[in-house]
Design a protein around this motif. Structure first.
Motif, PDB file in Angstrom:
ATOM      1  N   THR A 117       0.836  -1.206   0.000  1.00  0.00           N
ATOM      2  CA  THR A 117       0.000   0.000   0.000  1.00  0.00           C
ATOM      3  C   THR A 117       0.868   1.253   0.000  1.00  0.00           C
ATOM      4  N   ILE A 118       1.918   1.245   0.797  1.00  0.00           N
ATOM      5  CA  ILE A 118       2.825   2.402   0.850  1.00  0.00           C
ATOM      6  C   ILE A 118       3.555   2.571  -0.488  1.00  0.00           C
ATOM      7  N   ILE A 128       6.676  13.959  -4.351  1.00  0.00           N
ATOM      8  CA  ILE A 128       6.227  14.385  -3.026  1.00  0.00           C
ATOM      9  C   ILE A 128       6.600  13.333  -1.981  1.00  0.00           C
ATOM     10  N   ALA A 129       6.439  12.066  -2.329  1.00  0.00           N
ATOM     11  CA  ALA A 129       6.723  10.978  -1.386  1.00  0.00           C
ATOM     12  C   ALA A 129       8.166  10.993  -0.906  1.00  0.00           C
ATOM     13  N   THR A 130       9.088  11.428  -1.760  1.00  0.00           N
ATOM     14  CA  THR A 130      10.517  11.392  -1.413  1.00  0.00           C
ATOM     15  C   THR A 130      11.093  12.768  -1.088  1.00  0.00           C
ATOM     16  N   TYR A 131      10.243  13.781  -1.018  1.00  0.00           N
ATOM     17  CA  TYR A 131      10.700  15.141  -0.731  1.00  0.00           C
ATOM     18  C   TYR A 131      10.915  15.296   0.773  1.00  0.00           C
ATOM     19  N   SER A 143      11.758  12.288   4.434  1.00  0.00           N
ATOM     20  CA  SER A 143      10.701  12.267   3.426  1.00  0.00           C
ATOM     21  C   SER A 143       9.436  11.645   4.010  1.00  0.00           C
ATOM     22  N   PRO A 144       8.273  11.926   3.424  1.00  0.00           N
ATOM     23  CA  PRO A 144       7.033  11.299   3.903  1.00  0.00           C
ATOM     24  C   PRO A 144       7.095   9.772   3.886  1.00  0.00           C
ATOM     25  N   ILE A 145       7.701   9.184   2.846  1.00  0.00           N
ATOM     26  CA  ILE A 145       7.768   7.722   2.794  1.00  0.00           C
ATOM     27  C   ILE A 145       8.722   7.190   3.868  1.00  0.00           C
ATOM     28  N   HIS A 149       7.455   4.688   7.048  1.00  0.00           N
ATOM     29  CA  HIS A 149       8.182   3.440   7.339  1.00  0.00           C
ATOM     30  C   HIS A 149       8.689   3.438   8.784  1.00  0.00           C
ATOM     31  N   TYR A 150       9.169   4.574   9.233  1.00  0.00           N
ATOM     32  CA  TYR A 150       9.642   4.693  10.616  1.00  0.00           C
ATOM     33  C   TYR A 150       8.486   4.473  11.597  1.00  0.00           C
ATOM     34  N   LYS A 151       7.335   5.064  11.283  1.00  0.00           N
ATOM     35  CA  LYS A 151       6.160   4.931  12.148  1.00  0.00           C
ATOM     36  C   LYS A 151       5.686   3.483  12.212  1.00  0.00           C
ATOM     37  N   LEU A 152       5.609   2.821  11.063  1.00  0.00           N
ATOM     38  CA  LEU A 152       5.161   1.434  11.036  1.00  0.00           C
ATOM     39  C   LEU A 152       6.142   0.518  11.762  1.00  0.00           C
TER      40      LEU A 152
END
Length: 206
Positions: A117-118, A128-131, A143-145, A149-152
């Motif tokens: 999903t991610i 945007i995902a890698t900004y 980056s948001p991605i 990943h860190y949160k999960l």
């Protein structure tokens, strides 16, 4: 393995319902056309580059205000993913009481569904995902991605979610420092060039 086969591995209950929500979202994202065109082909160092970055961030914010999935914006979607991870963590007991082989299968499926999903979310708008504009700590942007990943990794430890590699974060700090150094040098050069141009113009019209 079909979606029905995947869901059949989970016992009826909250966990299965959450997995179904994630699978539906994942399938929807997989069929979205990727969006590009936020970055400039070339970034000029210094104050011109700063203006370019402001333009890029403005365009990204405008995109993020649009509906991306089920009433959520692009960045808000990963906040939703984080909420689903919290809900999944609360359902750990549903698979903890299974036999070891069945429990292992469920854990692997949970990790695979979240990751897929991610990945599909990131492919929808990779720029945007890698900004790197999320605060990771006092001195580091992520980056948001990287953030999701860190949160999960923090929430889903019991499900054997791959742990966040802090060394990659440290590497990014070095890259950011280098980029900032280049930016400062470029800024100084631009100021010098501007001063020279103004000096020449002043000499001509003196």
């Amino acid at each position: 393995m079909t979606n029905e086969d995947i869901l059949s591995q989970f016992p009826d209950g909250d966990l299965k319902n959450i997995m179904q929500e994630l699978i539906v979202a994942n399938d929807s994202l997989a069929n979205k056309e990727p969006v590009y065109g936020f970055h400039h082909k070339f970034y000029v160092p210094g104050w011109i580059g700063f203006i370019q970055e402001c333009i890029v961030e403005s365009k990204m914010q405008k995109f993020d205000k649009q509906v991306f999935y089920a009433g959520k914006g692009y960045i808000d979607f990963i906040n939703w993913i984080g909420d689903k991870a919290d809900a999944v963590a609360k359902c750990y007991s549903e698979i903890e009481n299974m036999d070891e082989a069945k429990s292992t299968v469920c854990k692997k499926l949970i990790v695979a569904i979240f990751d897929s999903t991610i990945d599909n979310w990131a492919k929808c708008c990779p720029e945007i995902a890698t900004y790197c504009n999320f605060d990771f700590n006092e001195n580091t942007k992520i980056s948001p991605i990287g953030w999701i990943h860190y949160k999960l990794a923090s929430i889903l430890q019991k499900f054997e979610y791959p742990q966040f590699d802090s060394s990659s974060s440290k590497g990014s700090v070095v890259s950011v420092m280098k980029a900032q150094g280049y930016y400062i040098i470029g800024y100084i050069l631009n100021v010098i060039i501007l001063a020279c141009v103004l000096g020449i113009i002043g000499a001509i019209f003196k």
